[in-house]
Design a protein around this motif. Structure first.
Motif, PDB file in Angstrom:
ATOM      1  N   ILE A  59       0.876  -1.196  -0.018  1.00 29.73           N
ATOM      2  CA  ILE A  59      -0.071   0.105  -0.040  1.00 29.73           C
ATOM      3  C   ILE A  59       0.969   1.302   0.004  1.00 29.73           C
ATOM      4  CG2 ILE A  59      -1.659   1.592   1.457  1.00 29.73           C
ATOM      5  CD1 ILE A  59      -2.761  -1.171   2.470  1.00 29.73           C
ATOM      6  N   MET A  60       1.938   1.038   0.835  1.00 30.45           N
ATOM      7  CA  MET A  60       2.697   2.379   0.857  1.00 30.45           C
ATOM      8  C   MET A  60       3.571   2.666  -0.636  1.00 30.45           C
ATOM      9  SD  MET A  60       3.051   3.455   4.245  1.00 30.45           S
ATOM     10  CE  MET A  60       4.702   4.349   4.283  1.00 30.45           C
ATOM     11  N   HIS A  61       3.805   1.569  -1.188  1.00 34.78           N
ATOM     12  CA  HIS A  61       4.443   1.965  -2.485  1.00 34.78           C
ATOM     13  C   HIS A  61       3.306   2.324  -3.555  1.00 34.78           C
ATOM     14  CE1 HIS A  61       5.266   0.107  -6.655  1.00 34.78           C
ATOM     15  NE2 HIS A  61       6.385   0.642  -6.370  1.00 34.78           N
ATOM     16  N   ASP A  62       2.192   1.754  -3.487  1.00 34.06           N
ATOM     17  CA  ASP A  62       1.251   2.030  -4.513  1.00 34.06           C
ATOM     18  C   ASP A  62       0.692   3.379  -4.493  1.00 34.06           C
ATOM     19  OD1 ASP A  62       1.426  -0.679  -5.571  1.00 34.06           O
ATOM     20  OD2 ASP A  62      -0.591  -1.487  -4.605  1.00 34.06           O
ATOM     21  N   HIS A  63       0.587   3.903  -3.210  1.00 31.10           N
ATOM     22  CA  HIS A  63       0.141   5.151  -2.889  1.00 31.10           C
ATOM     23  C   HIS A  63       1.341   6.212  -2.923  1.00 31.10           C
ATOM     24  CE1 HIS A  63      -4.171   4.546  -2.294  1.00 31.10           C
ATOM     25  NE2 HIS A  63      -3.642   3.215  -2.177  1.00 31.10           N
ATOM     26  N   SER A  64       2.560   5.836  -3.180  1.00 26.24           N
ATOM     27  CA  SER A  64       3.831   6.642  -3.024  1.00 26.24           C
ATOM     28  C   SER A  64       3.910   7.278  -1.589  1.00 26.24           C
ATOM     29  CB  SER A  64       3.721   7.762  -4.078  1.00 26.24           C
ATOM     30  OG  SER A  64       3.732   6.903  -5.274  1.00 26.24           O
ATOM     31  N   PHE A  65       3.609   6.720  -0.692  1.00 30.36           N
ATOM     32  CA  PHE A  65       3.736   7.139   0.936  1.00 30.36           C
ATOM     33  C   PHE A  65       5.093   6.800   1.289  1.00 30.36           C
ATOM     34  CE2 PHE A  65      -1.196   6.406   1.503  1.00 30.36           C
ATOM     35  CZ  PHE A  65      -1.404   7.488   0.921  1.00 30.36           C
ATOM     36  N   GLY A  66       5.886   7.797   1.818  1.00 32.30           N
ATOM     37  CA  GLY A  66       7.207   7.534   2.186  1.00 32.30           C
ATOM     38  C   GLY A  66       7.144   7.234   3.963  1.00 32.30           C
ATOM     39  N   THR A  67       6.450   7.789   4.421  1.00 31.99           N
ATOM     40  CA  THR A  67       6.534   7.775   5.680  1.00 31.99           C
ATOM     41  C   THR A  67       4.800   7.213   6.255  1.00 31.99           C
ATOM     42  OG1 THR A  67       5.659   9.858   6.157  1.00 31.99           O
ATOM     43  CG2 THR A  67       8.067   9.605   6.012  1.00 31.99           C
ATOM     44  N   LEU A  68       4.881   6.664   7.446  1.00 36.08           N
ATOM     45  CA  LEU A  68       3.603   6.187   8.053  1.00 36.08           C
ATOM     46  C   LEU A  68       2.827   7.416   8.437  1.00 36.08           C
ATOM     47  CD1 LEU A  68       2.067   3.834   9.211  1.00 36.08           C
ATOM     48  CD2 LEU A  68       2.996   4.256  11.428  1.00 36.08           C
ATOM     49  N   ARG A  69       3.334   8.878   8.596  1.00 40.24           N
ATOM     50  CA  ARG A  69       2.427   9.861   8.669  1.00 40.24           C
ATOM     51  C   ARG A  69       1.808  10.301   7.765  1.00 40.24           C
ATOM     52  NH1 ARG A  69      -0.243  12.298  11.781  1.00 40.24           N
ATOM     53  NH2 ARG A  69       1.255  11.701  13.348  1.00 40.24           N
ATOM     54  N   GLN A  70       2.448   9.983   6.431  1.00 41.51           N
ATOM     55  CA  GLN A  70       1.538  10.510   5.247  1.00 41.51           C
ATOM     56  C   GLN A  70       0.464   9.668   5.215  1.00 41.51           C
ATOM     57  OE1 GLN A  70       4.854   9.899   2.206  1.00 41.51           O
ATOM     58  NE2 GLN A  70       4.811  12.326   1.993  1.00 41.51           N
ATOM     59  N   LEU A  71       0.323   8.147   5.454  1.00 47.18           N
ATOM     60  CA  LEU A  71      -0.538   7.291   5.390  1.00 47.18           C
ATOM     61  C   LEU A  71      -1.652   7.497   6.446  1.00 47.18           C
ATOM     62  CD1 LEU A  71      -1.713   4.327   4.502  1.00 47.18           C
ATOM     63  CD2 LEU A  71      -0.416   3.346   6.284  1.00 47.18           C
ATOM     64  N   ILE A  72      -1.199   7.857   7.806  1.00 45.20           N
ATOM     65  CA  ILE A  72      -2.144   8.285   8.578  1.00 45.20           C
ATOM     66  C   ILE A  72      -3.161   9.443   8.370  1.00 45.20           C
ATOM     67  CG2 ILE A  72      -2.320   9.429  11.000  1.00 45.20           C
ATOM     68  CD1 ILE A  72       0.016   7.669  11.823  1.00 45.20           C
ATOM     69  N   ASP A  73      -2.280  10.529   7.666  1.00 46.88           N
ATOM     70  CA  ASP A  73      -3.074  11.671   7.324  1.00 46.88           C
ATOM     71  C   ASP A  73      -4.257  11.420   6.137  1.00 46.88           C
ATOM     72  OD1 ASP A  73      -1.623  13.339   9.085  1.00 46.88           O
ATOM     73  OD2 ASP A  73      -0.231  14.054   7.669  1.00 46.88           O
ATOM     74  N   ASN A  74      -3.528  10.648   5.293  1.00 47.97           N
ATOM     75  CA  ASN A  74      -4.764  10.151   4.349  1.00 47.97           C
ATOM     76  C   ASN A  74      -5.722   9.237   4.678  1.00 47.97           C
ATOM     77  OD1 ASN A  74      -4.008  10.957   1.272  1.00 47.97           O
ATOM     78  ND2 ASN A  74      -2.042  10.869   2.554  1.00 47.97           N
ATOM     79  N   LEU A  75      -5.532   8.404   5.755  1.00 45.76           N
ATOM     80  CA  LEU A  75      -6.534   7.620   6.266  1.00 45.76           C
ATOM     81  C   LEU A  75      -7.589   8.371   6.994  1.00 45.76           C
ATOM     82  CD1 LEU A  75      -4.503   4.629   7.954  1.00 45.76           C
ATOM     83  CD2 LEU A  75      -6.006   4.661   6.253  1.00 45.76           C
TER      84      LEU A  75
END
Length: 291
Positions: A53-69
């Motif tokens: 998921i990190m790769h497919d959405h080009s998230f470099g950090t968990l913080r980016q994932l959290i903000d989008n979640l």
């Protein structure tokens, strides 16, 4: 993408060194969305399962994932993360005793009563479908043995994962999946060979099961009352308070004297007053206590 892709490797390194406060935020978001309670020691599990998921959405950090979640709806990124963090492990006639007890005890007892023509069964957290299809085969075998016009069971199966439900509805399983608990007799009787080592559950059996999406943290009061509920090997992923809440709500959906099957390693916890224990020799079931 190869497993040793440098981009994916760097993402995995980022996740395994995440900030504890960010990891706590992720855990809280996951529990709110799905009920899954992650221990603080599961950072490596998170890193492994979120890598794609990190790769497919080009998230470099968990913080980016959290903000989008925080901005994602139930069918977007949030659904992908819940899907990735959900364990889908099952096989045919798992633990065997619930199916023997159903066939040899519950069906004869309940169907002998004049008003009991069909038994409603709910399979919660049905994963890829082996449990509800095992139940459907038990019912079909009972109908064959007793010369009944139709199987005496109405089955509803639910899961949080749309991907799993799509698999369930297709009823297609590969050779490895079919070797896990399914006899050759039942394979040839209830499946069609669709080639390339895969077999599909026959239409007549698939039509007996109503597959629906359900997150167990949500209300299921609209489903009506059931005679039997299978909720196996899922409560272990929830907090003690959520387990108690889910079991109390399942109790409300059970008919008087209705039966609950849990996983072999699961217990009732703080909901023990709602059920009485039934010895299945081997194994245990729980009968609804009406107050």
């Amino acid at each position: 993408m190869k497993p040793d892709d440098p981009k994916l490797t760097s993402e995995n390194e980022l996740l395994t060194n995440i900030d504890p406060a960010e990891f706590d935020q992720f855990r809280n978001l996951l529990e709110t969305a799905s009920g899954i309670h992650l221990p603080t020691s599961k950072q490596y599990l998170v890193a492994t399962r979120l890598r794609r998921i990190m790769h497919d959405h080009s998230f470099g950090t968990l913080r980016q994932l959290i903000d989008n979640l925080k901005q994602s709806g139930p069918t977007g990124l949030k659904a992908q993360v819940v899907e990735a963090m959900t364990t889908n492990e099952t096989f045919w006639f798992r633990d065997s005793y619930p199916f023997h007890y159903l066939s040899n005890e519950l069906l004869p007892q309940w169907l002998s009563k004049p008003l009991n023509q069909r038994i409603r069964v709910w399979c919660a957290a049905c994963s890829s479908g082996q449990e509800p299809y095992s139940l459907a085969m038990i019912a079909a075998e009972y109908a064959r043995k007793h010369s009944l016009a139709a199987p005496p069971i109405e089955i509803m199966a639910t899961d949080i994962s749309e991907a799993m439900l799509t698999r369930c509805r297709s009823g297609i399983y590969d050779h490895l999946e079919l070797t896990r608990g399914l006899s050759n007799t039942l394979l040839t009787r209830y499946f069609d060979d669709v080639g390339e080592g895969s077999w599909q559950v026959k239409d007549a059996l698939r039509k007996q099961i109503n597959f629906r999406r359900l997150n167990l943290v949500e209300s299921f009061s609209s489903f009506g009352r059931f005679d039997i509920v299978f909720c196996r090997n899922v409560l272990i992923y929830f907090s003690a308070d959520l387990k108690t809440d889910i079991l109390a709500r399942i109790h409300q959906q059970l008919q008087p004297e209705g039966v609950l099957f849990l996983g072999a390693s699961e217990g009732l916890g703080n909901a023990s007053s709602l059920f009485s224990m039934v010895q299945c020799n081997p194994g245990i079931a729980y009968r609804s206590v009406q107050k």
